[in-house]
Scaffold this active site. Structure first.
Site, PDB file in Angstrom:
ATOM      1  N   SER A  75       0.834  -1.200   0.000  1.00 43.86           N
ATOM      2  CA  SER A  75       0.000   0.000   0.000  1.00 43.86           C
ATOM      3  C   SER A  75       0.872   1.255   0.000  1.00 43.86           C
ATOM      4  CB  SER A  75      -0.978  -0.037   1.178  1.00 43.86           C
ATOM      5  OG  SER A  75      -1.979   0.942   1.040  1.00 43.86           O
ATOM      6  N   ASP A 101      -9.973  -3.919  -5.359  1.00 49.24           N
ATOM      7  CA  ASP A 101      -9.210  -2.848  -4.717  1.00 49.24           C
ATOM      8  C   ASP A 101      -9.360  -1.573  -5.533  1.00 49.24           C
ATOM      9  OD1 ASP A 101      -7.353  -1.185  -3.505  1.00 49.24           O
ATOM     10  OD2 ASP A 101      -5.626  -2.456  -3.904  1.00 49.24           O
ATOM     11  N   HIS A 159      -7.974  -4.957  -1.040  1.00 53.33           N
ATOM     12  CA  HIS A 159      -6.812  -4.205  -0.589  1.00 53.33           C
ATOM     13  C   HIS A 159      -6.415  -4.685   0.810  1.00 53.33           C
ATOM     14  CE1 HIS A 159      -4.121  -0.721  -0.732  1.00 53.33           C
ATOM     15  NE2 HIS A 159      -4.329  -0.632   0.571  1.00 53.33           N
TER      16      HIS A 159
END
Length: 322
Positions: A153, A251, A281
């Protein structure tokens, strides 16, 4: 495909966003409360905390040694958390899994967080630890050849920014980069990527939350137009190290990661993109206990060790997994 049923069960328990302002201290405490006790964590040959002395100051690191050996590849890991969450503890299990499967010595970085630390403090810490790892190669048992960077991320954002800084500085020691569902474009115009609309709600990370979650970083001086903040905006990607980009079907950030992989390949970089179907995600951190999603760890290990083929994702490399 629909979201994996085990993920769906967890998503169903999450409260709906109520629009309240985000409280970093409370959210960090909530994360810390969910960290597994030490006795339940994956055992390795050695795990030790240390301080890396870098150009930006002393940075806490945690060093994971998978087995006793004469030399190791080294993997420097940057945790995710929208630049204001995450810690050595919250991602301890990810670092342990990467060390076990790859055989690399993993160095997890406890970089400074927004809003307490203004941009580019966290980025400088990450880059500084990579340079420190290379300089300390002898004491770390580094094999002198394999020095990888990985992150999830916002940590994937730092991977892309660190490799760019290294290239521009003439630091050529980084051999591999791995980006798990990276946040690479902090311009959150919902019309920029189809996945921002397709996965806007109901999958854990929601498109409407991207701006408030990243606001602490942006308000600390990070300009979304700066390629060190939004690495996908870097015009020249030539000369960067080989890359593996892991994305998740459900995501909002999926498409920017996949576009970055395409742009790397167009720039002549050996880059593979692997999309994990039915995943959302954060699945490497949150759902790697599901066997098919643990494949992302195994695939990373294969990439770091020169293996061919994909373990669990759907190759998007022009139809061919590389």
């Amino acid at each position: 495909m629909t979201i994996h049923p085990e993920i769906a069960k967890i998503l169903a328990t999450l409260p709906a966003p109520d629009g309240s302002p985000l409280n970093p201290e409370a959210m960090r405490a909530g994360e810390a409360a969910q960290v597994a006790p030490l006795e339940e964590r994956r055992p390795l040959h050695a795990v030790q905390d240390a301080m890396a002395v870098t150009a930006s100051g002393e940075v806490p690191v945690r060093i994971y040694t998978p087995v006793e050996a004469d030399a190791y590849g080294v993997l420097v890991y940057f945790h995710g958390g929208a630049f204001f969450l995450g810690s050595l503890e919250t991602h301890d299990h990810v670092a342990r899994a990467l060390a076990k499967e790859s055989g690399y010595k993993v160095i997890s970085v406890g970089y400074r967080l927004a809003p307490e630390a203004a941009f580019p403090a966290g980025l400088d810490d990450c880059y500084g630890v990579v340079r420190w790892a290379a300089a300390q190669g002898g004491s770390l048992g580094w094999d002198g050849k394999n020095l990888a960077v990985a992150g999830d991320s916002s940590g994937g954002n730092y991977v892309a920014a660190v490799t760019a800084k290294a290239h521009d500085d003439g630091f050529a020691s980084i051999s591999h980069q791995v980006l798990f569902y990276p946040s690479l474009d902090l311009d959150f115009d919902v019309n920029r990527y189809a996945s921002l609309r397709e996965n806007a709600e109901g999958y854990g990370l929601e498109t409407a939350a991207l701006l408030p979650f990243n606001a602490f970083y942006l308000q600390s001086g990070a300009d979304p137009a700066d390629p060190l903040v939004s690495p996908i905006k870097r015009m020249d990607l030539t000369g960067l190290p080989p890359a593996l980009i892991i994305t998740a079907e459900h995501d909002p950030l999926r498409d920017e990661g996949e576009l970055y992989g395409l742009r790397l390949r167009e720039a002549g970089v050996d880059a593979a993109v692997s999309r994990y179907e039915r995943a959302n995600h954060g699945f490497v951190q949150n759902f790697s206990w599901i066997p098919e999603f643990y494949g992302a760890i195994e695939e990373t290990a294969a990439f770091l060790n020169g293996g061919a083929g994909l373990k669990g994702g759907a190759g998007l490399n022009g139809g061919t997994a590389q």
